[in-house]
Design an enzyme around this catalytic site. Structure first.
Site, PDB file in Angstrom:
ATOM      1  N   THR A 190      -9.089   2.251 -18.747  1.00 39.60           N
ATOM      2  CA  THR A 190      -8.975   1.563 -17.453  1.00 39.60           C
ATOM      3  C   THR A 190     -10.114   2.092 -16.593  1.00 39.60           C
ATOM      4  OG1 THR A 190      -7.640   3.325 -16.504  1.00 39.60           O
ATOM      5  CG2 THR A 190      -6.430   1.542 -17.613  1.00 39.60           C
TER       6      THR A 190
ATOM      7  N   TYR B 269      -5.207  15.919  -8.388  1.00 35.59           N
ATOM      8  CA  TYR B 269      -4.521  14.925  -9.227  1.00 35.59           C
ATOM      9  C   TYR B 269      -3.422  15.593 -10.056  1.00 35.59           C
ATOM     10  CZ  TYR B 269      -3.949  11.379 -12.902  1.00 35.59           C
ATOM     11  OH  TYR B 269      -3.436  10.455 -13.796  1.00 35.59           O
TER      12      TYR B 269
ATOM     13  N   ASP C 183       0.886  -1.167   0.000  1.00 35.73           N
ATOM     14  CA  ASP C 183       0.000   0.000   0.000  1.00 35.73           C
ATOM     15  C   ASP C 183       0.918   1.209   0.000  1.00 35.73           C
ATOM     16  OD1 ASP C 183      -1.563   2.212   0.630  1.00 35.73           O
ATOM     17  OD2 ASP C 183      -2.899   1.091   1.938  1.00 35.73           O
TER      18      ASP C 183
ATOM     19  N   ASN D   1       3.498   3.154 -10.290  1.00 34.92           N
ATOM     20  CA  ASN D   1       2.296   3.262 -11.129  1.00 34.92           C
ATOM     21  C   ASN D   1       1.029   3.584 -10.337  1.00 34.92           C
ATOM     22  OD1 ASN D   1       0.462   2.404 -13.554  1.00 34.92           O
ATOM     23  ND2 ASN D   1      -0.141   1.058 -11.864  1.00 34.92           N
TER      24      ASN D   1
ATOM     25  N   VAL E 250      -6.067   6.238 -21.404  1.00 33.62           N
ATOM     26  CA  VAL E 250      -6.080   4.778 -21.470  1.00 33.62           C
ATOM     27  C   VAL E 250      -7.377   4.194 -20.905  1.00 33.62           C
ATOM     28  CG1 VAL E 250      -4.835   2.697 -20.776  1.00 33.62           C
ATOM     29  CG2 VAL E 250      -3.561   4.803 -21.230  1.00 33.62           C
TER      30      VAL E 250
HETATM   31  N1  LIG Z   1      -5.936   5.814 -17.454  1.00 36.26           N
HETATM   32  C1  LIG Z   1      -5.486   6.944 -17.949  1.00 36.26           C
HETATM   33  O1  LIG Z   1      -6.033   7.467 -18.929  1.00 36.26           O
HETATM   34  C2  LIG Z   1      -4.255   7.604 -17.374  1.00 36.26           C
HETATM   35  C3  LIG Z   1      -3.807   8.784 -17.971  1.00 36.26           C
HETATM   36  C4  LIG Z   1      -2.661   9.397 -17.474  1.00 36.26           C
HETATM   37  C5  LIG Z   1      -1.982   8.822 -16.406  1.00 36.26           C
HETATM   38  N2  LIG Z   1      -2.462   7.670 -15.839  1.00 36.26           N
HETATM   39  C6  LIG Z   1      -1.697   7.117 -14.725  1.00 36.26           C
HETATM   40  O2  LIG Z   1      -1.435   5.744 -14.966  1.00 36.26           O
HETATM   41  C7  LIG Z   1      -1.342   5.042 -13.709  1.00 36.26           C
HETATM   42  C8  LIG Z   1      -2.279   3.849 -13.704  1.00 36.26           C
HETATM   43  O3  LIG Z   1      -3.587   4.311 -13.967  1.00 36.26           O
HETATM   44  P1  LIG Z   1      -4.801   3.336 -14.322  1.00 36.26           P
HETATM   45  O4  LIG Z   1      -5.594   4.042 -15.359  1.00 36.26           O
HETATM   46  O5  LIG Z   1      -4.317   1.968 -14.566  1.00 36.26           O
HETATM   47  O6  LIG Z   1      -5.612   3.414 -12.936  1.00 36.26           O
HETATM   48  P2  LIG Z   1      -6.647   2.394 -12.275  1.00 36.26           P
HETATM   49  O7  LIG Z   1      -7.276   1.545 -13.318  1.00 36.26           O
HETATM   50  O8  LIG Z   1      -7.530   3.226 -11.420  1.00 36.26           O
HETATM   51  O9  LIG Z   1      -5.708   1.479 -11.346  1.00 36.26           O
HETATM   52  C9  LIG Z   1      -5.054   2.073 -10.270  1.00 36.26           C
HETATM   53  C10 LIG Z   1      -4.193   1.061  -9.571  1.00 36.26           C
HETATM   54  O10 LIG Z   1      -3.536   1.733  -8.481  1.00 36.26           O
HETATM   55  C11 LIG Z   1      -3.801   0.992  -7.302  1.00 36.26           C
HETATM   56  N3  LIG Z   1      -3.771   1.832  -6.108  1.00 36.26           N
HETATM   57  C12 LIG Z   1      -4.493   2.926  -5.793  1.00 36.26           C
HETATM   58  N4  LIG Z   1      -4.164   3.379  -4.580  1.00 36.26           N
HETATM   59  C13 LIG Z   1      -3.207   2.548  -4.112  1.00 36.26           C
HETATM   60  C14 LIG Z   1      -2.461   2.469  -2.912  1.00 36.26           C
HETATM   61  N5  LIG Z   1      -2.649   3.340  -1.908  1.00 36.26           N
HETATM   62  N6  LIG Z   1      -1.527   1.504  -2.784  1.00 36.26           N
HETATM   63  C15 LIG Z   1      -1.330   0.605  -3.764  1.00 36.26           C
HETATM   64  N7  LIG Z   1      -2.020   0.599  -4.920  1.00 36.26           N
HETATM   65  C16 LIG Z   1      -2.949   1.558  -5.069  1.00 36.26           C
HETATM   66  C17 LIG Z   1      -5.167   0.341  -7.525  1.00 36.26           C
HETATM   67  O11 LIG Z   1      -5.338  -0.726  -6.594  1.00 36.26           O
HETATM   68  P3  LIG Z   1      -6.826  -1.284  -6.184  1.00 36.26           P
HETATM   69  O12 LIG Z   1      -7.221  -2.251  -7.258  1.00 36.26           O
HETATM   70  O13 LIG Z   1      -6.591  -1.933  -4.853  1.00 36.26           O
HETATM   71  O14 LIG Z   1      -7.736  -0.093  -6.102  1.00 36.26           O
HETATM   72  C18 LIG Z   1      -5.002  -0.098  -8.969  1.00 36.26           C
HETATM   73  O15 LIG Z   1      -4.230  -1.279  -9.019  1.00 36.26           O
HETATM   74  C19 LIG Z   1      -1.661   6.069 -12.632  1.00 36.26           C
HETATM   75  O16 LIG Z   1      -0.460   6.598 -12.114  1.00 36.26           O
HETATM   76  C20 LIG Z   1      -2.421   7.146 -13.394  1.00 36.26           C
HETATM   77  O17 LIG Z   1      -2.336   8.407 -12.774  1.00 36.26           O
HETATM   78  C21 LIG Z   1      -3.579   7.060 -16.291  1.00 36.26           C
END
Ligand SMILES: NC(=O)c1ccc[n+]([C@@H]2O[C@H](COP(=O)([O-])OP(=O)(O)OC[C@H]3O[C@@H](n4cnc5c(N)ncnc54)[C@H](OP(=O)(O)O)[C@@H]3O)[C@@H](O)[C@H]2O)c1
Length: 232
Positions: free
Chosen positions: A190, A155, A59, A86, A188
């Site tokens: 997600t 954010y 965490d 990440n 992305v």
């Molecule tokens: N998706 C986009 O369009 C986008 C764009 C720009 C940047 N990003 C960046 O890309 C990265 C991944 O994003 P994503 O879209 O894959 O997000 P996501 O689908 O919301 O997944 C987030 C992940 O982070 C974990 N997490 C959150 N808080 C945590 C904590 N305190 N300790 C450990 N794990 C934690 C979540 O775990 P749980 O399953 O337990 O909740 C999940 O595995 C992030 O840094 C995000 O800011 C994403």
């Protein structure tokens, strides 16, 4: 000797795609997950496809959890070669800076900034000892000062701070082959990005995989999208 890699928030989304992409290159991937059960399920699905992925509880908002993971990795593997910061949260998309609750700002900074800060402090000494390491900080276009507006202030500011942290840690490394970079995955599909986003998680993870495997003459202290430098 396999490369030992830790990906935080590896159980879903871009983190999961990064775990898969890095394991496909032959790395031994430690899938960081705050909920170990979720990590076990996701890791076992990748193992069934012949990939070397094991779940580890991390965490990123919990200093004790990070220290526990550091000790486990030190005892079981003796080193960490690649760290992908990440894990992140986006909980203020409908907010704006004029009425941003301070607790939302604090909660966001805990996960998106203090987490990577503590992880870098925990694992960079190991990398310095072995004189090799790759750190990838998963940032966002939202954190780019050059294009910043009023979108998701907590954010966005947390990602700007993560970019600053990238520059500072890169500057603090003297000697050895250690590279610390930030990247933007694009928009992305997600849970965070939503279903209308333009990219698959695999496309989002591509620059992570590239930065995690940079050669010795590769860049450090930079910010990248699609394997190319972008403005801060
Ligand atoms: N998706 C986009 O369009 C986008 C764009 C720009 C940047 N990003 C960046 O890309 C990265 C991944 O994003 P994503 O879209 O894959 O997000 P996501 O689908 O919301 O997944 C987030 C992940 O982070 C974990 N997490 C959150 N808080 C945590 C904590 N305190 N300790 C450990 N794990 C934690 C979540 O775990 P749980 O399953 O337990 O909740 C999940 O595995 C992030 O840094 C995000 O800011 C994403």
């Amino acid at each position: 000797m396999a490369t030992i890699t830790l990906v935080t928030g590896g159980n879903r989304g871009i983190g999961l795609a990064a775990c898969e992409g890095l394991a496909k290159l032959g790395m031994h991937v430690l899938m960081g997950s705050r909920d170990l059960a979720k990590g076990e399920t996701a890791a076992s699905a990748l193992r069934q496809r012949g990939l070397e992925v094991e779940a580890i509880q991390v965490d990123v908002t919990d200093a004790e959890s990070i220290e526990q993971a550091r000790q486990t990795i030190q005892n079981q593997h003796g080193r960490l070669d690649v760290l992908v910061n990440n894990a992140a949260i986006l909980i203020d998309e409908t907010s704006n800076i004029m009425r941003l609750p301070i607790e939302i700002m604090r909660e966001t900074m805990e996960a998106n900034f203090y987490g990577p800060l503590m992880l870098c402090q925990a694992f960079l000494p190991m990398m310095q000892q072995q004189r090799y390491g790759r750190v990838v900080n998963v940032s966002s276009q939202a954190g780019q000062l050059s294009t910043m507006g009023n979108y998701a202030p907590a954010y966005s500011i947390s990602k700007t701070a993560l970019n600053a942290l990238t520059v500072m840690f890169a500057a603090a490394m003297h000697g050895g082959d250690i590279k610390i970079n930030a990247m933007c995955p694009g928009w992305v599909r997600t849970d965070m990005g939503g279903r209308n986003a333009s990219r698959s998680p695999e496309e989002g993870a591509d620059t992570i995989v590239w930065l995690a495997t940079l050669p010795k003459d590769g860049p450090t202290g930079g910010f990248f999208r699609d394997r190319k430098p972008v403005a801060w």
